[in-house]
Design an enzyme around this catalytic site. Structure first.
Site, PDB file in Angstrom:
ATOM      1  CG  ASN A 103     -28.779  -7.638  54.217  1.00 54.40           C
ATOM      2  OD1 ASN A 103     -29.687  -6.995  53.662  1.00 54.40           O
ATOM      3  ND2 ASN A 103     -27.715  -7.014  54.645  1.00 54.40           N
ATOM      4  CG  HIS A 105     -23.811  -3.703  53.364  1.00 54.88           C
ATOM      5  ND1 HIS A 105     -24.490  -3.004  54.148  1.00 54.88           N
ATOM      6  CD2 HIS A 105     -22.526  -2.965  53.072  1.00 54.88           C
ATOM      7  CE1 HIS A 105     -23.816  -1.796  54.567  1.00 54.88           C
ATOM      8  NE2 HIS A 105     -22.669  -1.920  53.989  1.00 54.88           N
ATOM      9  CB  SER A 132     -21.313  -7.642  49.807  1.00 56.90           C
ATOM     10  OG  SER A 132     -20.243  -6.820  49.594  1.00 56.90           O
ATOM     11  CG  ASP A 141     -24.099  -4.638  57.573  1.00 53.27           C
ATOM     12  OD1 ASP A 141     -24.966  -5.270  56.818  1.00 53.27           O
ATOM     13  OD2 ASP A 141     -24.062  -3.352  57.451  1.00 53.27           O
TER      14      ASP A 141
HETATM   15  C1  GRF Z   1     -30.282  -1.363  48.598  1.00 55.53           C
HETATM   16  O1  GRF Z   1     -29.453  -0.493  48.258  1.00 55.53           O
HETATM   17  C2  GRF Z   1     -29.725  -2.520  49.403  1.00 55.53           C
HETATM   18  O2  GRF Z   1     -28.443  -2.615  49.215  1.00 55.53           O
HETATM   19  C3  GRF Z   1     -30.012  -1.897  50.696  1.00 55.53           C
HETATM   20  O3  GRF Z   1     -31.032  -1.294  50.820  1.00 55.53           O
HETATM   21  C4  GRF Z   1     -31.425  -0.706  49.552  1.00 55.53           C
HETATM   22  C5  GRF Z   1     -32.586  -1.402  49.026  1.00 55.53           C
HETATM   23  O4  GRF Z   1     -33.245  -0.758  47.950  1.00 55.53           O
HETATM   24  N1  GRF Z   1     -29.775  -3.039  51.776  1.00 55.53           N
HETATM   25  P1  GRF Z   1     -34.620  -1.579  47.518  1.00 55.53           P
HETATM   26  O5  GRF Z   1     -35.879  -1.349  48.337  1.00 55.53           O
HETATM   27  O6  GRF Z   1     -34.345  -2.945  46.941  1.00 55.53           O
HETATM   28  O7  GRF Z   1     -35.044  -0.702  46.158  1.00 55.53           O
END
Ligand code: GRF
Length: 196
Positions: A103, A105, A132, A141
């Site tokens: 993932n 974050h 991260s 997370d």
């Molecule tokens: C990103 O900011 C990511 O860090 C978080 O959700 C957002 C996703 O954006 N987990 P996208 O759909 O990839 O544009």
């Protein structure tokens, strides 16, 4: 060449970055969205990547996760990438994909887990934030970090401005981290990210 499935819920800008960065280390074979009409589905479609919508509405968490598990097993990915996937996954699902599930974050984990990250970072007067990429473990997370990138927090930043600054580095960081995993240069072992 590792087979990769990507789970999304929304605009899919990280998905776009992952599509653009495909090389001989990984190939995206399936994109699943839990939201009908998510913009990321069009991005996958434009790249000729198969897509599937699995709605979570009105289903117990385990039932939804079970449907996703079936769809994923059919596509046989080596790695499952969460890219803006806005559902908490059940422990059973996470354990089933342990070491293969990552993932991104938008904070410097372990700081600022959870939601409303940028609001909290700004309210706390932080001067540094970032993104991260981590292995997913059942606790939200909390999985071991594979790669991080930092950005400055400037006085007067709004949450949106900070989110945009971080998103730009996410788009470089996520493909890099995925390539490490795809090349077997990092693995999850005994709750740690081991390199080499
Ligand atoms: C990103 O900011 C990511 O860090 C978080 O959700 C957002 C996703 O954006 N987990 P996208 O759909 O990839 O544009």
């Amino acid at each position: 060449m590792k087979r990769v499935a990507v789970l999304i819920s929304g605009r899919g800008s990280n998905l776009s970055a992952l599509i653009a960065a495909q090389d001989d280390s990984y190939k995206i074979v399936l994109v699943i969205s839990n939201v009908e009409g998510a913009a990321g589905l069009d991005k996958a479609g434009a790249a000729n990547i198969p897509t599937q919508v699995i709605l979570h509405n009105g289903k117990p968490r385990e039932a939804f996760d079970g449907e996703m598990d079936v769809a994923l097993r059919r596509a046989q990915p080596d790695i499952v990438v969460l890219a803006g996937f806005m559902r908490i996954l059940s422990d059973g699902f996470v354990r089933g994909w342990e070491g293969k599930l990552i993932n991104i974050h938008p904070s410097l984990l372990p700081a600022y887990k959870g939601t409303r990250v940028h609001e909290r970072v700004i309210a706390a007067g932080e001067t540094l934030s970032g993104a991260s990429v981590h292995f997913v473990v059942p606790e939200l997370d909390a999985g071991p970090v594979i790669a991080q990138a930092s950005v400055p927090v400037h006085p007067g930043d709004t949450p949106q401005v900070l989110a945009d600054r971080i998103l730009a580095v996410e788009h470089k960081l996520y493909p890099e981290a995925l390539k490490l995993l795809a090349a077997d240069k990092v693995r999850l072992q005994d709750g740690l990210a081991l390199f080499g």
